[in-house]
Design a protein around this motif. Structure first.
Motif, mmCIF file in Angstrom:
data_model
loop_
_atom_site.group_PDB
_atom_site.id
_atom_site.type_symbol
_atom_site.label_atom_id
_atom_site.label_comp_id
_atom_site.label_asym_id
_atom_site.label_seq_id
_atom_site.Cartn_x
_atom_site.Cartn_y
_atom_site.Cartn_z
ATOM 1 N N PHE A 355 -7.119 -15.056 6.257
ATOM 2 C CA PHE A 355 -7.055 -15.368 7.810
ATOM 3 C C PHE A 355 -6.834 -14.236 9.300
ATOM 4 C CE2 PHE A 355 -5.616 -19.221 6.197
ATOM 5 C CZ PHE A 355 -7.234 -19.576 5.692
ATOM 6 N N GLY A 356 -6.450 -13.010 8.232
ATOM 7 C CA GLY A 356 -5.604 -11.983 8.760
ATOM 8 C C GLY A 356 -4.252 -11.249 8.950
ATOM 9 N N SER A 357 -3.277 -12.862 7.793
ATOM 10 C CA SER A 357 -2.153 -13.157 9.097
ATOM 11 C C SER A 357 -1.284 -12.232 8.172
ATOM 12 C CB SER A 357 -1.348 -14.290 8.538
ATOM 13 O OG SER A 357 -2.445 -15.652 9.549
ATOM 14 N N LEU A 358 -0.043 -10.973 8.679
ATOM 15 C CA LEU A 358 0.473 -10.293 8.264
ATOM 16 C C LEU A 358 1.731 -11.077 7.135
ATOM 17 C CD1 LEU A 358 1.410 -7.459 7.584
ATOM 18 C CD2 LEU A 358 2.679 -8.101 9.324
ATOM 19 N N ILE A 377 -3.147 -7.665 2.692
ATOM 20 C CA ILE A 377 -2.652 -6.552 2.327
ATOM 21 C C ILE A 377 -3.747 -5.351 3.169
ATOM 22 C CG2 ILE A 377 -3.399 -5.377 -0.213
ATOM 23 C CD1 ILE A 377 -4.487 -7.368 -1.456
ATOM 24 N N LYS A 378 -2.085 -4.285 2.619
ATOM 25 C CA LYS A 378 -2.710 -3.598 3.882
ATOM 26 C C LYS A 378 -2.381 -2.325 4.043
ATOM 27 C CE LYS A 378 -2.287 -3.822 8.795
ATOM 28 N NZ LYS A 378 -2.834 -4.382 9.780
ATOM 29 N N LYS A 379 -3.016 -1.213 3.572
ATOM 30 C CA LYS A 379 -2.834 0.448 3.588
ATOM 31 C C LYS A 379 -1.656 0.408 4.636
ATOM 32 C CE LYS A 379 -6.043 1.658 0.386
ATOM 33 N NZ LYS A 379 -7.552 2.617 -0.021
ATOM 34 N N ARG A 380 -0.736 1.629 4.320
ATOM 35 C CA ARG A 380 0.286 2.073 5.012
ATOM 36 C C ARG A 380 1.384 3.406 3.779
ATOM 37 N NH1 ARG A 380 2.001 -2.864 5.056
ATOM 38 N NH2 ARG A 380 4.697 -2.796 4.137
ATOM 39 N N PRO A 381 1.253 3.696 4.866
ATOM 40 C CA PRO A 381 2.432 5.265 3.945
ATOM 41 C C PRO A 381 4.229 4.692 3.249
ATOM 42 C CG PRO A 381 2.374 5.896 7.145
ATOM 43 C CD PRO A 381 0.909 4.850 6.534
ATOM 44 N N GLU A 382 4.007 4.800 2.693
ATOM 45 C CA GLU A 382 5.498 4.284 2.025
ATOM 46 C C GLU A 382 6.192 5.439 1.347
ATOM 47 O OE1 GLU A 382 6.696 1.197 1.927
ATOM 48 O OE2 GLU A 382 5.791 0.287 3.595
ATOM 49 N N VAL A 383 7.449 5.539 1.446
ATOM 50 C CA VAL A 383 8.130 6.814 0.880
ATOM 51 C C VAL A 383 8.124 5.769 -0.823
ATOM 52 C CG1 VAL A 383 10.461 7.401 0.578
ATOM 53 C CG2 VAL A 383 9.945 7.459 2.670
#
Length: 434
Positions: A355-358, A377-383
């Motif tokens: 449902f789009g919940s984080l 599931i979200k794409k984002r920059p990670e170290v």
């Protein structure tokens, strides 16, 4: 013509009664063999009850909204003449004459006399299981929780049933005294009224399933002290692998490959390492389940939620899990789930990311002691750490949240189990064969 008894069918080992929703036939109507006569419901699922024979309904013993014990006679059918020939009375159709039925009823009365209730002052049992139906009746009759818990249950393992509550109300001579309490100062705050604008706002009555869900959620929060833990998981390997093989997987096996069977597989492996998360509380005892039956919260077309169950998830490979998950999801979407498909779960997952919940703080599905929520599931920059040192990379990340019953699951067990699920997901083999 022979008399046939239509009985409330068995709908699972843990189901002792069902509610009649709607009669599709009336007294005097002709029915065909296997034709649906009525619709019934348990606290799990709605079902249709077919006619055991062709004939004419001569008597209906219970009406809509009445709760009936499993195995109890709910209607009488006079077996019809088919093409001028009387049906043969066999063990299969269990036909009996009126005289035989009368004799049998006398024998049953003699061998199984009606249970005698005794009206007495009972001790409240704070751990008594109260079904949504019992709680609803108690609320309508203004019974205190302590008073309801004192009622002697006649159901399986002493479970309090509707008939027990109604009998108590009818013979209510010894209501439990309220416990002495220090009077709290009266609040001067009055709850604000619900604003309703005539002609603009509208009132929608909760349907039966929504009422049961509401009661079940309140019961769960009342029963289990909830604690929720969170972790963040890198699921890049899973996302990349699924994107790479999903078309080939469907062409080879005829099954759609979603993330759910992968999540179920990881949870099953974690439960094997931490079996005390796969338990239920029974009074002062902890029941450790040997089977790993994973429920998956699923939305129905009307917006309500139901929990179909993947039985023995630890014994299935990924293909087997995908087949079962797809089957249950399709049945849920088509309102075609069977009673056996929604009972017996020992642990539940809820994919709130759908449902789009984080992330989410799910409520435990009683009588389980933990529930896992899977965020989007979200794409984002990670170290990340590489052979060259720390680098920034685009990764697919997801939050996991575990709500657990702090009566029997402490922070160490809850946290360790949650971390194990995360480790299983992060260690997914991106070269895995299909």
């Amino acid at each position: 013509m022979a008399i046939i008894e239509l009985k409330m069918p068995k709908m699972g080992e843990s189901i002792s009664e069902a509610t009649i929703l709607n009669w599709l036939k009336n007294v005097g109507d002709t029915v065909e063999e296997d034709e649906t006569i009525l619709e019934v419901a348990t606290d799990k699922v709605d079902s249709e009850v077919p006619s055991p024979c062709a004939g004419v309904i001569t008597e209906i013993l219970f009406q809509s909204n009445e709760v009936v014990e499993i195995g109890k006679v709910i209607a009488i059918i006079n077996e019809d003449t088919i093409q001028g020939t009387k049906k043969t009375i066999t063990k299969e159709n269990v036909s009996v004459t009126k005289e035989t039925l009368s004799i049998k009823n006398k024998e049953i009365s003699a061998s199984n006399p009606k249970r005698e209730y005794t009206t007495q002052k009972l001790v409240s049992n704070p751990d008594a299981f109260l079904s949504p139906l019992v709680l609803s009746i108690a609320q309508k009759e203004n019974l205190t929780l302590e008073e309801v818990q004192s009622i002697q249950g006649t159901g399986t393992e002493g479970r309090i049933r509707k008939s027990d509550v109604m009998h108590y109300i009818k013979n209510r001579k010894y209501p439990l005294p309220s416990r002495p309490q220090l009077e709290a100062p009266k609040s001067s705050y009055n709850a604000p009224p619900v604003a309703f604008v005539e002609g603009k706002d509208r009132i929608v009555e909760m349907d039966r399933m929504r009422k049961m869900i509401a009661d079940h959620m309140v019961y769960s929060k009342h029963t289990s002290p909830h604690v929720t833990s969170y972790i963040e998981v890198d699921v890049t390997n899973i996302v990349n692998w699924r994107n790479k093989v999903k078309i080939a997987f469907q062409e080879k096996h005829g099954e759609k490959l979603t993330f759910t069977p992968i999540f179920v597989e990881a949870v099953a492996k974690a439960i094997q390492e931490y079996p005390m998360i796969n338990v239920s509380v029974d009074d002062k005892n902890i029941v450790v389940h040997s089977d790993i039956n994973i429920g998956m919260a699923t939305a129905l077309p009307n917006g309500n939620l139901i929990v179909p169950v993947v039985k023995n998830a630890d014994e299935k490979n990924l293909l087997g899990l995908a087949k079962r998950v797809n089957h249950l999801a399709n049945n849920a979407r088509n309102n075609d789930l069977k009673p056996d498909e929604v009972k017996g779960s020992t642990f539940t997952i809820s994919n709130v990311g759908t449902f789009g919940s984080l992330m989410g703080t799910p409520i435990i599905n009683q009588p389980e002691v933990a529930i896992l929520a899977l965020g989007i599931i979200k794409k984002r920059p990670e170290v990340i750490t590489t052979e060259k040192g720390d680098e920034i990379a685009i990764r697919s990340m997801m939050y996991l949240s575990l709500s657990f019953d702090h009566r029997v699951v402490d922070g160490f067990l809850g946290g360790s189990f949650l971390r194990k699920v995360g480790d299983e997901l992060e260690a997914f083999d991106s070269n895995r064969e299909i």
